[in-house]
Structures are given as C-alpha cells and as structure tokens.
Motif scaffolding. Structure first.
Motif, PDB file in Angstrom:
ATOM      1  N   THR A   7      -9.971 -25.315  -9.101  1.00  0.00           N
ATOM      2  CA  THR A   7     -10.710 -26.139  -9.985  1.00  0.00           C
ATOM      3  C   THR A   7     -10.298 -27.469  -9.347  1.00  0.00           C
ATOM      4  O   THR A   7      -9.446 -28.066  -9.233  1.00  0.00           O
ATOM      5  CB  THR A   7     -10.299 -26.062 -11.400  1.00  0.00           C
ATOM      6  OG1 THR A   7     -10.533 -24.695 -11.983  1.00  0.00           O
ATOM      7  CG2 THR A   7     -11.241 -27.114 -12.323  1.00  0.00           C
ATOM      8  N   LYS A   9     -11.343 -31.300 -10.031  1.00  0.00           N
ATOM      9  CA  LYS A   9     -11.290 -32.525 -11.135  1.00  0.00           C
ATOM     10  C   LYS A   9     -11.959 -33.749 -10.302  1.00  0.00           C
ATOM     11  O   LYS A   9     -10.912 -33.928  -9.196  1.00  0.00           O
ATOM     12  CB  LYS A   9     -10.181 -32.512 -12.158  1.00  0.00           C
ATOM     13  CG  LYS A   9     -10.085 -31.351 -12.936  1.00  0.00           C
ATOM     14  CD  LYS A   9      -8.879 -31.528 -13.704  1.00  0.00           C
ATOM     15  CE  LYS A   9      -8.699 -30.471 -14.654  1.00  0.00           C
ATOM     16  NZ  LYS A   9      -8.277 -31.020 -16.071  1.00  0.00           N
ATOM     17  N   ASP A  16     -16.293 -31.050 -13.540  1.00  0.00           N
ATOM     18  CA  ASP A  16     -15.262 -30.196 -13.040  1.00  0.00           C
ATOM     19  C   ASP A  16     -16.074 -29.278 -12.180  1.00  0.00           C
ATOM     20  O   ASP A  16     -17.155 -28.785 -12.676  1.00  0.00           O
ATOM     21  CB  ASP A  16     -14.252 -29.595 -13.704  1.00  0.00           C
ATOM     22  CG  ASP A  16     -13.250 -30.490 -14.533  1.00  0.00           C
ATOM     23  OD1 ASP A  16     -13.293 -31.812 -14.218  1.00  0.00           O
ATOM     24  OD2 ASP A  16     -12.490 -29.979 -15.320  1.00  0.00           O
ATOM     25  N   THR A 100      -6.964 -32.634  -8.422  1.00  0.00           N
ATOM     26  CA  THR A 100      -7.758 -33.792  -8.727  1.00  0.00           C
ATOM     27  C   THR A 100      -8.083 -34.496  -7.652  1.00  0.00           C
ATOM     28  O   THR A 100      -7.063 -34.811  -6.732  1.00  0.00           O
ATOM     29  CB  THR A 100      -6.968 -34.649  -9.697  1.00  0.00           C
ATOM     30  OG1 THR A 100      -6.665 -34.081 -10.985  1.00  0.00           O
ATOM     31  CG2 THR A 100      -7.496 -35.980 -10.236  1.00  0.00           C
TER      32      THR A 100
END
Length: 109
Positions: A7, A9, A16, A100
């Motif tokens: 994932t 971000k 996302d 992230t």
C-alpha cells in the motif's frame, strides 16, 4: 512465488493505492510497474536518495539496510528511523507492506 500487498500512501494528499508485489521485486519496481509516481534519478541502483520512502508496516520482512543505503538516506530530506530507499526494499514475502511516499518537490541527492 510469494506475493504481498504493498500500500502506497502519499504525503501530498493523493489517495492510497495498493498493488501486488512479488518476491524479488523492489518497492520501486512495483510502484513504477503500476503507474505510481516515485522519483528515481539514479535508475534504482542505490546511487541517490530520490526514491526515499517511509516504511510504516512490514519493515521486518525487508532486507537489512546496508551502509551505502544508510549514507544516501542521510542525504534525503526529513529522514526518519523508518526511512528506506524504495530501490533497496526487495519483497521477500510474508507481511504486507505499507509505504509512505514523501512529497517529492524537494528531494535529496
């Protein structure tokens, strides 16, 4: 072959995105193969810090950081304890990853 969810971000406010990463692929490769914008001025060979990311979850399932990678992370903007270079984060299987991507307007060397 082991597969995990990665994932991504975005600190710039983009929504996302989650993509599958196969064992042996780098977090950078998975991003680029799925249209996720992640700078990589050196071409993904641990020669700069532009693919700097924060590993929010799954750090234990990534290869250990090398001295060379650590040197480039020190040059990145706003490094943290969970900082890594996406080109050096190779999927090994096991735990899903949450990454992230910092704002990419002011990047390191």
């Amino acid at each position: 072959m082991k597969v995990v969810n990665i994932t991504y971000k975005f600190e710039d406010g983009k929504p996302d995105e989650t993509h599958l990463g196969a064992e042996g692929e780098s977090v950078l490769d998975v991003a680029l193969n799925n249209g996720v914008q992640l700078q990589h001025n050196c071409g993904g060979v641990c020669g700069c810090s532009t693919c700097h990311v924060y590993i929010e979850s799954g750090m234990d399932d990534l290869p250990e950081i090398t001295d060379k990678e650590e040197d480039f992370i020190d040059r990145a903007v706003n490094p943290r304890l969970n900082s890594r270079l996406a080109c050096q984060c190779v999927v090994q299987g096991g735990q899903d990853l949450v990454i992230t991507i910092p704002k990419q307007d002011f990047l390191g060397h």
